[in-house]
Write an enzyme that holds these catalytic residues in place. Structure first.
Site, PDB file in Angstrom:
ATOM      1  N   GLY A  38      38.811  45.693  42.044  1.00  0.00           N
ATOM      2  CA  GLY A  38      38.578  44.310  42.397  1.00  0.00           C
ATOM      3  C   GLY A  38      39.465  43.636  43.329  1.00  0.00           C
ATOM      4  O   GLY A  38      39.623  44.313  44.468  1.00  0.00           O
ATOM      5  N   ASP A  70      35.367  40.142  35.393  1.00  0.00           N
ATOM      6  CA  ASP A  70      35.310  38.835  35.864  1.00  0.00           C
ATOM      7  C   ASP A  70      34.354  38.309  36.798  1.00  0.00           C
ATOM      8  O   ASP A  70      34.290  37.315  36.872  1.00  0.00           O
ATOM      9  CB  ASP A  70      36.925  38.587  36.332  1.00  0.00           C
ATOM     10  CG  ASP A  70      38.128  39.021  35.741  1.00  0.00           C
ATOM     11  OD1 ASP A  70      38.028  39.160  34.491  1.00  0.00           O
ATOM     12  OD2 ASP A  70      39.085  39.365  36.143  1.00  0.00           O
TER      13      ASP A  70
HETATM   14  O1  F6P Z   1      40.507  41.050  35.574  1.00  0.00           O
HETATM   15  C1  F6P Z   1      40.115  41.688  34.358  1.00  0.00           C
HETATM   16  C2  F6P Z   1      40.823  41.344  33.198  1.00  0.00           C
HETATM   17  O2  F6P Z   1      40.464  41.881  32.052  1.00  0.00           O
HETATM   18  C3  F6P Z   1      41.069  39.788  32.993  1.00  0.00           C
HETATM   19  O3  F6P Z   1      39.996  39.031  32.645  1.00  0.00           O
HETATM   20  C4  F6P Z   1      42.189  39.478  32.138  1.00  0.00           C
HETATM   21  O4  F6P Z   1      42.546  38.256  32.547  1.00  0.00           O
HETATM   22  C5  F6P Z   1      43.177  40.592  32.801  1.00  0.00           C
HETATM   23  O5  F6P Z   1      42.493  41.643  33.323  1.00  0.00           O
HETATM   24  C6  F6P Z   1      44.187  41.105  31.672  1.00  0.00           C
HETATM   25  O6  F6P Z   1      44.833  42.207  32.277  1.00  0.00           O
HETATM   26  P1  F6P Z   1      45.618  43.251  31.487  1.00  0.00           P
HETATM   27  O7  F6P Z   1      44.666  44.308  30.857  1.00  0.00           O
HETATM   28  O8  F6P Z   1      46.502  43.661  32.433  1.00  0.00           O
HETATM   29  O9  F6P Z   1      46.429  42.400  30.317  1.00  0.00           O
END
Ligand code: F6P
Length: 371
Positions: free
Chosen positions: A108, A133
């Protein structure tokens, strides 16, 4: 960047940032096309840029992974330039040690930044866009988005029966960082009554009015789909005022320090679904419940659309490497697979345009967007 025909023989692959369904389909497509159609060798790095920096390689089987969620390569959120440390030299050394002709980074926004840095250091880098996202610029869709949207839609569908039976408000919180693609897409597909996205700051009174209006017309339940980055108009206005006051009263380091503190506080008040639920219950008098979908959205098998997208992007990427093309993200625009120079991808953030047809359609079917 360069586009000189050049027979690439050894390519590296890594997946970085958050996992999502469809990554394995992309890895499989790259690996199979590279080895089977172009006679290349493939070197797989573990756990994203961390594996590249620490030179951790392995040889996974590419069979039977098309339908599997997650990434068989592993991933991490490590980037090459984090506060105070630049790990790009170690990454370049690994690339050279393995005598790579190209490196494919699947990821991303942060991944694109690190990949660009490596291309600036002279490495032949190509990227593929991924992420639930869908917030990456210069591509209309990212790998994993369609699957996450289907999962969120199924959740909104299922929540309808309890909301209906108990005459409740059910708030479903959906990931997406500070963009509303996932929430709007699944809210629209699942027929949510209210959809709150970061691009449209909401007014809790207006949401209550929309819910009360539904009650008056005999629909005694409501589904509210809210983005994890949803924010209220009050909060936006409060912070705009506070930032102005800060600029008038402080300078230099002090100005910066207060700005940082304000941003931290703003992040804490963003996506406060419990606060939203309490206020809606108070204003409407209706029992309210919350469901947070969280990482469920990143799990499970990719949809057919994600498998096709990942396979298409992956094989095109190998074809480009064979042609000596690099410094590009392989993207989808207007239904076609295209290349976009990495310097046009980095430092950008694809939010939902306010004139997007999904927004227009939501309003025209009577969905409240809370504004
Ligand atoms: O970027 C993908 C995502 O799932 C977002 O939608 C979310 O805010 C974030 O990653 C959560 O991150 P992590 O898995 O590090 O808690």
């Amino acid at each position: 960047m360069a586009s000189k025909k050049n027979a690439a023989k050894r390519i590296g692959i890594l997946t970085a940032g958050s996992d999502c369904p469809g990554l394995n389909a992309a890895i499989r497509a790259i690996g199979k096309a590279a080895k089977g159609s172009f006679g290349m060798d493939v070197v797989c790095f573990q756990d994203g840029f961390q594996g590249l920096v620490e030179d951790q390689v392995f040889e996974p089987s590419l069979s039977g992974i098309l339908t599997a969620g997650g990434t068989i390569l592993g991933t991490s959120r490590e980037t090459l330039q984090e506060a105070g440390s630049d790990k790009s030299e170690a990454a370049v050394a690994t690339y050279q040690r393995h005598k790579l002709d190209a490196l494919v980074c699947i990821g991303g926004r942060e991944t694109q930044d690190s990949a660009y840095l490596l291309s600036q250091k002279g490495l032949n880098v190509l990227t593929l866009p991924k992420g639930i996202d869908n917030d990456l610029a210069m591509t209309e869709v990212t790998i994993g988005f369609d699957t996450a949207m289907s999962i969120a839609t199924a959740a909104v569908d299922r929540l309808h029966s309890t909301a209906h039976s108990h005459h409740r408000i059910i708030i479903v919180e959906i990931m997406g960082r500070n963009t509303g693609w996932l929430t709007l897409g699944s809210g629209l597909a699942g027929g949510a009554d209210v959809i709150i996205i970061p691009e449209i700051p909401c007014d809790v009174r207006k949401i209550s009015d929309a819910i009360l209006e539904r009650s008056r017309s005999g629909r005694r339940f409501s589904i509210v789909a809210v983005s994890e980055g949803g924010i209220s108009k009050d909060t936006v206005e409060f912070f705009e005022r506070s930032k102005k006051v800060n600029q008038m009263n402080h300078q230099g380091e002090e100005l910066e320090m207060v700005e940082q503190q304000l941003s931290k506080l703003e992040n804490r008040l963003t996506g406060n679904t419990i606060f939203l639920a309490n206020r809606l219950e108070k204003f409407t008098g209706l029992e309210t419940r919350i469901t947070i979908l969280g990482h469920l959205l990143r799990g499970g098998d990719p949809t057919a659309a994600d498998r096709v997208l990942a396979t298409n992007l992956g094989t095109t990427c190998v074809h480009l490497i064979d042609q000596g093309i690099h410094g590009m993200m392989v993207a989808r625009q207007n239904g076609s697979i295209v290349t976009v120079p990495l310097d046009q991808v980095i430092d950008k953030h694809k939010q939902l345009p306010l004139d997007h047809t999904w927004i227009t359609s939501a309003r025209q079917v009577g969905t409240s967007l809370g504004d």
